[in-house]
Design a protein around this motif. Sequence first.
Motif, PDB file in Angstrom:
ATOM      1  N   GLN A 166      14.649   7.777   5.843  1.00  0.00           N
ATOM      2  CA  GLN A 166      13.196   7.989   5.850  1.00  0.00           C
ATOM      3  C   GLN A 166      12.624   7.933   4.432  1.00  0.00           C
ATOM      4  N   ARG A 167      13.401   8.422   3.474  1.00  0.00           N
ATOM      5  CA  ARG A 167      12.945   8.326   2.069  1.00  0.00           C
ATOM      6  C   ARG A 167      12.827   6.875   1.626  1.00  0.00           C
ATOM      7  N   ARG A 168      13.777   6.052   2.088  1.00  0.00           N
ATOM      8  CA  ARG A 168      13.701   4.629   1.738  1.00  0.00           C
ATOM      9  C   ARG A 168      12.423   4.034   2.310  1.00  0.00           C
ATOM     10  N   ARG A 169      12.103   4.441   3.538  1.00  0.00           N
ATOM     11  CA  ARG A 169      10.880   3.911   4.154  1.00  0.00           C
ATOM     12  C   ARG A 169       9.639   4.341   3.369  1.00  0.00           C
ATOM     13  N   LEU A 170       9.653   5.592   2.915  1.00  0.00           N
ATOM     14  CA  LEU A 170       8.514   6.066   2.113  1.00  0.00           C
ATOM     15  C   LEU A 170       8.427   5.263   0.812  1.00  0.00           C
ATOM     16  N   ALA A 171       9.578   5.002   0.218  1.00  0.00           N
ATOM     17  CA  ALA A 171       9.593   4.201  -1.019  1.00  0.00           C
ATOM     18  C   ALA A 171       9.000   2.818  -0.759  1.00  0.00           C
ATOM     19  N   VAL A 172       9.345   2.246   0.395  1.00  0.00           N
ATOM     20  CA  VAL A 172       8.802   0.927   0.740  1.00  0.00           C
ATOM     21  C   VAL A 172       7.284   1.027   0.920  1.00  0.00           C
ATOM     22  N   ALA A 173       6.835   2.079   1.608  1.00  0.00           N
ATOM     23  CA  ALA A 173       5.387   2.252   1.811  1.00  0.00           C
ATOM     24  C   ALA A 173       4.670   2.318   0.468  1.00  0.00           C
ATOM     25  N   LEU A 174       5.240   3.061  -0.486  1.00  0.00           N
ATOM     26  CA  LEU A 174       4.623   3.176  -1.811  1.00  0.00           C
ATOM     27  C   LEU A 174       4.641   1.831  -2.532  1.00  0.00           C
ATOM     28  N   GLY A 175       5.715   1.082  -2.324  1.00  0.00           N
ATOM     29  CA  GLY A 175       5.847  -0.216  -2.995  1.00  0.00           C
ATOM     30  C   GLY A 175       4.816  -1.236  -2.532  1.00  0.00           C
ATOM     31  N   VAL A 176       4.383  -1.121  -1.283  1.00  0.00           N
ATOM     32  CA  VAL A 176       3.437  -2.129  -0.771  1.00  0.00           C
ATOM     33  C   VAL A 176       2.022  -1.562  -0.615  1.00  0.00           C
ATOM     34  N   GLN A 177       1.824  -0.351  -1.141  1.00  0.00           N
ATOM     35  CA  GLN A 177       0.538   0.334  -0.956  1.00  0.00           C
ATOM     36  C   GLN A 177      -0.641  -0.474  -1.519  1.00  0.00           C
ATOM     37  N   GLY A 178      -0.399  -1.155  -2.622  1.00  0.00           N
ATOM     38  CA  GLY A 178      -1.488  -1.903  -3.257  1.00  0.00           C
ATOM     39  C   GLY A 178      -1.568  -3.347  -2.815  1.00  0.00           C
ATOM     40  N   SER A 179      -0.959  -3.682  -1.669  1.00  0.00           N
ATOM     41  CA  SER A 179      -0.924  -5.064  -1.168  1.00  0.00           C
ATOM     42  C   SER A 179      -0.536  -6.042  -2.282  1.00  0.00           C
ATOM     43  N   PRO A 180       0.635  -5.833  -2.884  1.00  0.00           N
ATOM     44  CA  PRO A 180       1.022  -6.692  -4.015  1.00  0.00           C
ATOM     45  C   PRO A 180       1.307  -8.130  -3.581  1.00  0.00           C
ATOM     46  N   GLU A 181       1.198  -9.038  -4.555  1.00  0.00           N
ATOM     47  CA  GLU A 181       1.520 -10.447  -4.275  1.00  0.00           C
ATOM     48  C   GLU A 181       3.024 -10.653  -4.210  1.00  0.00           C
ATOM     49  N   LEU A 182       3.741  -9.814  -4.944  1.00  0.00           N
ATOM     50  CA  LEU A 182       5.196  -9.938  -5.058  1.00  0.00           C
ATOM     51  C   LEU A 182       5.809  -8.547  -4.944  1.00  0.00           C
ATOM     52  N   VAL A 183       6.827  -8.417  -4.107  1.00  0.00           N
ATOM     53  CA  VAL A 183       7.484  -7.119  -3.950  1.00  0.00           C
ATOM     54  C   VAL A 183       8.956  -7.248  -4.316  1.00  0.00           C
ATOM     55  N   PHE A 184       9.422  -6.313  -5.141  1.00  0.00           N
ATOM     56  CA  PHE A 184      10.849  -6.220  -5.464  1.00  0.00           C
ATOM     57  C   PHE A 184      11.450  -5.113  -4.603  1.00  0.00           C
TER      58      PHE A 184
END
Length: 299
Positions: free
Chosen positions: A149-167
């Motif tokens: 679940q923490r990984r999922r939260l990390a993913v949510a934070l990573g895409v929060q700003g609708s980035p063009e590129l995600v690592f």
Amino acid sequence: MTSTQLAPPATPTGPAPAVLVRGLAKSYGGRAVLDGLDLEVRRGECFALLGPNGAGKTTTIEVLEGVRRRDAGEVLVLGEDPAVAGRGWRARVGVVSQGEGAGQELSVQETLDHFAHYTATPRPTAELLAAVGLTEQAGTRVRRLSGGQRRRLAVALGVQGSPELVFLDEPTTGMDPVARRQFWQLVRDLRSGGTTVLLTTHYLDEAAELADRVGVVAGGRLVEVAPPAELGAALRRVATVRWREDGDWREVRSETPSLVLRDLLAATRNEVPGLSVTRPGLEDVYLALVGATPGGDPR
Ligand SMILES: Nc1ncnc2c1ncn2[C@@H]1O[C@H](COP(=O)(O)OP(=O)(O)OP(=O)(O)O)[C@@H](O)[C@H]1O
């Protein structure tokens, strides 16, 4: 560190690549981890970096994220050198690292709402929670979440700003099979929405499932790049014909297994015991590329 001298992005065949790396080098304490790594990630593709533990995948991603200094090489991410790029560039890039997030006492929802303040155009929290399958945990404190679940939260934070590129650095480590598949759908949704995804993984099925192309890191370089089904094409041409004869297993490797079978059938004139014809799968090819010996014979 060398200055960036790569030509500006435009290519005659399409838009500028999302990531362009030439000759990337990085040593820790005099030990070279990356030694002339070249990498190109196209806009809109999902690219998976594979490689054994310690191959330098995280180091590569960190250089691309602008959080790790390189010793040498030329790097452009979304057209800018991450070592010197500013806040505008940073807002276009999403990062999901291996590390644990802060704010253990906040709830999942509070965490997302908190980080939304630092994002120019954050995706709505409810939408993010649904996308990563954390709606039911919205009120749960972060410290009470499971590893997956923490990984999922990390993913949510990573895409929060609708980035063009995600690592995404080993994004599904610790997830159960159901969560992994939900996560795969999230990555597919990102990609079909036009987001470029660069992920590292140790799961070959994950790379095969998600990636348009995979790159194998070994010996400090990218030793091969191809769509998952085409990786190691030369290795895949060789089939193994196997059968039992007088109580022992016999095996012949050949690029023309039909001819081997023809001779075998002519010689046996009967059903050939234990007959199989196999070609190397992604795992066999990967192991050969990184110089490892495949595990014991499962048959
Ligand atoms: N800050 C550091 N200081 C010293 N050595 C480091 C540092 N970071 C990484 N290394 C070393 O560099 C090598 C590459 O590490 P890196 O994390 O980039 O590999 P990786 O391919 O991501 O590995 P894994 O698959 O295990 O995550 C390893 O031997 C690691 O111990």
